[in-house]
Design a protein around this motif. Structure first.
Motif: not given
Length: 125
Positions: A26-30, A46-50, A53-65
């Motif tokens: 899911r992209f919160d920063r398209p 740019y978004g995350y894997v719904p 839970l990553a160490p920063d307290g948010a979901e694991l981030d991802a770049y979609y190329l």
């Protein structure tokens, strides 16, 4: 690229199981959006894997190329991890199903808008 001896981190342990697997994002920063605090423009979706839970307290981030338009969500294959040396906030690199996996130089160029040169490495296994 050789992986540094201190490459183990909580976010890397979270990210590794996604390598070479299909991932829903899911992209919160398209593509084309502006970072709310830092002001840079996202040159990829740019978004995350719904549900993670990553160490920063948010979901694991991802770049979609490979997409040339802003997206809300996508599925694809995780081909690499951008492992950061200066914080525990690694990022998946995901491409569309059937796309040719990019080389490390292509990944580094695609994420350069946000990643500091020399402060990370590309991990593929």
């Amino acid at each position: 690229m050789d992986i540094p001896a201190d490459a183990d981190s909580a976010s890397l342990r979270l990210a590794r199981p996604f390598l070479n697997r299909r991932v829903a994002l899911r992209f919160d920063r398209p593509l084309g959006s502006r970072h709310p605090r830092c002001g840079f423009v996202y040159e990829v979706n740019y978004g995350y894997v719904p549900g993670t839970l990553a160490p920063d307290g948010a979901e694991l981030d991802a770049y979609y190329l490979g997409a040339d338009e802003p997206l809300e969500h996508a599925e694809g294959r995780c081909v690499a991890i951008v492992h950061r040396f200066d914080d525990d906030d690694d990022k998946l690199v995901v491409i569309a199903d059937g796309a040719t996996p990019p080389g490390d130089d292509t990944i580094l160029a695609a994420v350069a808008f946000q990643e500091t040169p020399g402060a990370h490495t590309i991990i593929r296994s």
